[in-house]
Design a protein around this motif. Sequence first.
Motif, short mmCIF file in Angstrom:
data_model
loop_
_atom_site.label_atom_id
_atom_site.label_comp_id
_atom_site.label_asym_id
_atom_site.label_seq_id
_atom_site.Cartn_x
_atom_site.Cartn_y
_atom_site.Cartn_z
N PRO A 25 36.11 41.59 53.20
CA PRO A 25 36.25 40.39 54.02
C PRO A 25 37.44 40.50 54.98
CG PRO A 25 35.79 39.79 51.75
CD PRO A 25 36.01 41.27 51.76
N ALA A 26 37.27 39.99 56.19
CA ALA A 26 38.27 40.17 57.25
C ALA A 26 39.65 39.68 56.84
CB ALA A 26 37.80 39.45 58.51
N VAL B 157 40.85 34.02 49.30
CA VAL B 157 40.74 35.13 50.26
C VAL B 157 39.73 36.17 49.77
CG1 VAL B 157 42.04 37.02 51.35
CG2 VAL B 157 43.10 34.77 51.10
N LEU B 158 39.48 36.20 48.46
CA LEU B 158 38.56 37.19 47.90
C LEU B 158 37.10 36.81 48.09
CD1 LEU B 158 40.49 37.82 44.57
CD2 LEU B 158 40.30 39.41 46.49
N ASP B 159 36.84 35.61 48.59
CA ASP B 159 35.47 35.15 48.78
C ASP B 159 34.73 36.10 49.73
OD1 ASP B 159 33.26 33.56 48.50
OD2 ASP B 159 33.86 32.10 50.03
N GLY B 160 33.59 36.60 49.29
CA GLY B 160 32.82 37.53 50.11
C GLY B 160 32.98 38.98 49.70
N LEU B 161 33.98 39.27 48.83
CA LEU B 161 34.16 40.64 48.35
C LEU B 161 33.02 40.98 47.39
CD1 LEU B 161 36.19 43.01 48.45
CD2 LEU B 161 37.25 42.05 46.39
N ARG B 162 32.58 42.22 47.42
CA ARG B 162 31.48 42.64 46.56
C ARG B 162 31.85 43.94 45.85
NH1 ARG B 162 27.21 39.51 47.98
NH2 ARG B 162 25.62 40.81 47.01
N TYR B 163 31.25 44.15 44.67
CA TYR B 163 31.54 45.34 43.88
C TYR B 163 30.26 45.90 43.29
CZ TYR B 163 31.04 42.23 39.88
OH TYR B 163 30.55 41.34 38.97
N GLY C 142 44.33 46.28 54.27
CA GLY C 142 43.73 47.44 54.89
C GLY C 142 42.32 47.70 54.35
N GLY C 143 41.75 48.82 54.76
CA GLY C 143 40.36 49.09 54.41
C GLY C 143 40.15 50.17 53.38
N ASP C 144 41.25 50.62 52.71
CA ASP C 144 41.11 51.67 51.71
C ASP C 144 40.38 51.15 50.47
OD1 ASP C 144 42.47 53.34 53.39
OD2 ASP C 144 44.42 53.08 52.41
N ALA C 145 39.98 52.09 49.59
CA ALA C 145 39.22 51.76 48.39
C ALA C 145 39.94 50.69 47.55
CB ALA C 145 38.99 53.01 47.55
#
Length: 303
Positions: free
Chosen positions: A163-164, A245-251, A171-174
Amino acid sequence: NGSLHMGHALNKILKDAINKFKAMQGYKVKYIPGWDCHGLPIELKVLQNMKASERENLTPLELRAKAASFARETVGEQRQSFERYGVWGEFDNPYLTLLPKYEAKQLGIFEEMVRGGHIYRGRKPVYWSPSTRTALAESELEYPEDHVSKSIYVSFRCTGEIPAALKDLVGGDALEVAIWTTTPWTIPANRAVAVNPVLEYAVVKATFTDTGTTRRMVVATDLVGALEGLLGMTTELVATFKGGVLDGLRYEHPITGVVTPVVMGGEYITTESGTGLVHTAPGHGADDFVVGMKYGLEVAAPV
């Protein structure tokens, strides 16, 4: 489902005193005693009085007939005891939930509820007794005091676009989301990870001392110190933020590989223990089920 005890005496005598007091004041008092003749306690009492061989061949209809007979006998015994207490009431005309006229009334009311749109069919987790092969109410549960649950920590690998709002911070790392559960056997039924939107969370760069490997994990900020000792790791803080802020994160589910969401939970998510992120299996828990209904998650119970 048995003889009366002091609890019954306290209950009935106090209520009888009120009825008699009102009658002395000139009120018309009509007390009709009643008995609930259905339920697991009555069936268990019947089964306890039978031999194992008799129980094996018992059909549901036969059990119901024996339970009804036992209930009627107990009603007779309890009625005599209540009258010996001196309780006033229409003991010759009680209501019993096993009487056809009572059951017919119940069905009539249920019909009204159905026609009014108040009844629907769905799925929900319930407590289940393997020994009695029936669902249990929470009040019927008994937990062994010496039982210790085995727990596990699991870190799920995040997948897809971060999520933005979160990406701007870390950042965009793992990235991975870490959970803790005392019911490892429910992991196959995991359908989400829930966070508290108002709690503070952190992304930490964790280095594990036994393997030397490094991971970037999401955990509750207040639990970072405790987790360092429990998991044998050193951490470097990357960023902190509110759970929303974690809303929308997927695993990715570690067993099935299914892509699964991080969702917003409720006040039941705290920093008293665990990681602050809650493994959510809608088919195995009440809070999980409520969250699952909100987000349209599968109510799975593969165990």
